[in-house]
Motif scaffolding. Structure first.
Motif, mmCIF file in Angstrom:
data_model
loop_
_atom_site.group_PDB
_atom_site.id
_atom_site.type_symbol
_atom_site.label_atom_id
_atom_site.label_comp_id
_atom_site.label_asym_id
_atom_site.label_seq_id
_atom_site.Cartn_x
_atom_site.Cartn_y
_atom_site.Cartn_z
ATOM 1 N N ARG A 40 0.860 -1.189 0.000
ATOM 2 C CA ARG A 40 0.000 0.000 0.000
ATOM 3 C C ARG A 40 0.889 1.228 0.000
ATOM 4 O O ARG A 40 1.820 1.329 0.799
ATOM 5 N N PHE A 41 0.561 2.161 -0.872
ATOM 6 C CA PHE A 41 1.414 3.340 -1.003
ATOM 7 C C PHE A 41 1.168 4.338 0.117
ATOM 8 O O PHE A 41 0.076 4.426 0.668
ATOM 9 N N LEU A 42 2.221 5.082 0.430
ATOM 10 C CA LEU A 42 2.142 6.133 1.438
ATOM 11 C C LEU A 42 1.278 7.263 0.910
ATOM 12 O O LEU A 42 1.476 7.753 -0.200
ATOM 13 N N LYS A 43 0.303 7.646 1.702
ATOM 14 C CA LYS A 43 -0.579 8.769 1.394
ATOM 15 C C LYS A 43 -0.537 9.673 2.620
ATOM 16 O O LYS A 43 -0.623 9.202 3.746
ATOM 17 N N ILE A 44 -0.396 10.962 2.403
ATOM 18 C CA ILE A 44 -0.277 11.913 3.508
ATOM 19 C C ILE A 44 -1.413 12.927 3.427
ATOM 20 O O ILE A 44 -1.748 13.395 2.337
ATOM 21 N N ALA A 45 -1.983 13.233 4.576
ATOM 22 C CA ALA A 45 -3.003 14.290 4.648
ATOM 23 C C ALA A 45 -2.351 15.508 5.292
ATOM 24 O O ALA A 45 -1.816 15.427 6.398
ATOM 25 N N GLU A 47 -1.915 18.665 7.373
ATOM 26 C CA GLU A 47 -2.591 19.129 8.590
ATOM 27 C C GLU A 47 -3.172 20.528 8.408
ATOM 28 O O GLU A 47 -4.163 20.877 9.026
ATOM 29 N N ASP A 48 -2.541 21.328 7.546
ATOM 30 C CA ASP A 48 -2.979 22.711 7.369
ATOM 31 C C ASP A 48 -4.319 22.831 6.670
ATOM 32 O O ASP A 48 -5.206 23.540 7.114
ATOM 33 N N ASP A 49 -4.453 22.119 5.536
ATOM 34 C CA ASP A 49 -5.667 22.297 4.741
ATOM 35 C C ASP A 49 -6.393 20.996 4.418
ATOM 36 O O ASP A 49 -7.351 21.008 3.652
ATOM 37 N N GLY A 50 -5.951 19.887 4.979
ATOM 38 C CA GLY A 50 -6.634 18.623 4.796
ATOM 39 C C GLY A 50 -6.468 17.995 3.423
ATOM 40 O O GLY A 50 -7.126 17.014 3.100
ATOM 41 N N VAL A 51 -5.581 18.526 2.591
ATOM 42 C CA VAL A 51 -5.334 17.970 1.264
ATOM 43 C C VAL A 51 -4.595 16.640 1.420
ATOM 44 O O VAL A 51 -3.637 16.538 2.174
ATOM 45 N N GLU A 52 -5.061 15.618 0.719
ATOM 46 C CA GLU A 52 -4.372 14.332 0.719
ATOM 47 C C GLU A 52 -3.530 14.230 -0.543
ATOM 48 O O GLU A 52 -3.975 14.608 -1.621
ATOM 49 N N TYR A 53 -2.304 13.706 -0.372
ATOM 50 C CA TYR A 53 -1.418 13.616 -1.519
ATOM 51 C C TYR A 53 -0.516 12.392 -1.454
ATOM 52 O O TYR A 53 -0.280 11.826 -0.388
ATOM 53 N N LEU A 54 -0.050 12.009 -2.636
ATOM 54 C CA LEU A 54 0.921 10.950 -2.804
ATOM 55 C C LEU A 54 2.290 11.613 -2.908
ATOM 56 O O LEU A 54 2.536 12.353 -3.858
ATOM 57 N N LEU A 96 -6.802 12.611 -4.966
ATOM 58 C CA LEU A 96 -5.480 12.791 -4.370
ATOM 59 C C LEU A 96 -4.625 13.704 -5.237
ATOM 60 O O LEU A 96 -4.671 13.629 -6.465
ATOM 61 N N GLU A 97 -3.850 14.536 -4.582
ATOM 62 C CA GLU A 97 -2.889 15.399 -5.261
ATOM 63 C C GLU A 97 -1.548 14.664 -5.297
ATOM 64 O O GLU A 97 -1.406 13.573 -4.748
ATOM 65 N N VAL A 98 -0.554 15.284 -5.919
ATOM 66 C CA VAL A 98 0.808 14.758 -5.935
ATOM 67 C C VAL A 98 1.671 15.725 -5.135
ATOM 68 O O VAL A 98 1.683 16.925 -5.406
ATOM 69 N N GLY A 99 2.375 15.192 -4.140
ATOM 70 C CA GLY A 99 3.298 15.984 -3.323
ATOM 71 C C GLY A 99 4.714 15.709 -3.796
ATOM 72 O O GLY A 99 5.258 14.632 -3.545
ATOM 73 N N VAL A 100 5.293 16.664 -4.490
ATOM 74 C CA VAL A 100 6.559 16.436 -5.171
ATOM 75 C C VAL A 100 7.755 16.706 -4.263
ATOM 76 O O VAL A 100 7.965 17.832 -3.825
ATOM 77 N N TRP A 109 6.007 20.761 -3.118
ATOM 78 C CA TRP A 109 5.145 21.307 -4.144
ATOM 79 C C TRP A 109 3.982 20.332 -4.287
ATOM 80 O O TRP A 109 4.171 19.181 -4.645
ATOM 81 N N ILE A 110 2.756 20.794 -4.033
ATOM 82 C CA ILE A 110 1.575 19.950 -4.185
ATOM 83 C C ILE A 110 0.824 20.413 -5.432
ATOM 84 O O ILE A 110 0.553 21.602 -5.586
#
Length: 127
Positions: A40-45, A47-54, A96-100, A109-110
């Protein structure tokens, strides 16, 4: 990669790391993510704006460094064709967004998956 070289790149600000990421991935044609023992891939939410990203990295060494001290996360390479064909539509569908390339300062960079894909394709056209 030496610790010095790793620290130098990780010390760049978010925008500089994004540009570095694009050039590295355009050359190597792969993106790195972290997965657990269940694949299962790491996914992060955020804390500031609740955006979830890979979170994604340009090379295994950077992903390993990020995972240092975590339990059971290992880097996984995704070829760009697979990333474009499978992951971009899947991330978009799942919202999901991409967190680079997270750095030492925890900034990154999201971006939206389709925008990320366009940026990568633009970078690849320069090669």
């Amino acid at each position: 990669m030496t610790n010095e070289a790793l620290a130098e790149v990780l010390g760049l600000d978010g925008e500089e790391r994004y540009d570095f990421f694009l050039s590295q991935v355009a050359e190597e044609r792969e993106v790195w993510i972290l997965v657990n023992a269940d694949n299962r891939f790491l996914k992060i939410a955020s804390e500031d704006d609740g955006v979830e990203y890979l979170p994604v990295w340009p090379a295994s060494d950077y992903a390993v460094n990020y995972a240092n001290g975590t339990d059971g996360l290992v880097p996984l390479s995704l070829s760009l064709p697979d990333f474009f064909r499978k992951w971009v539509p899947g991330l978009t569908k799942d919202g999901l967004e991409v967190g680079v390339f997270p750095g030492l300062d925890k900034t990154l960079w999201i971006t939206e998956p389709e925008e990320f894909k366009r940026d990568l394709q633009d970078a690849m056209s320069a090669f």
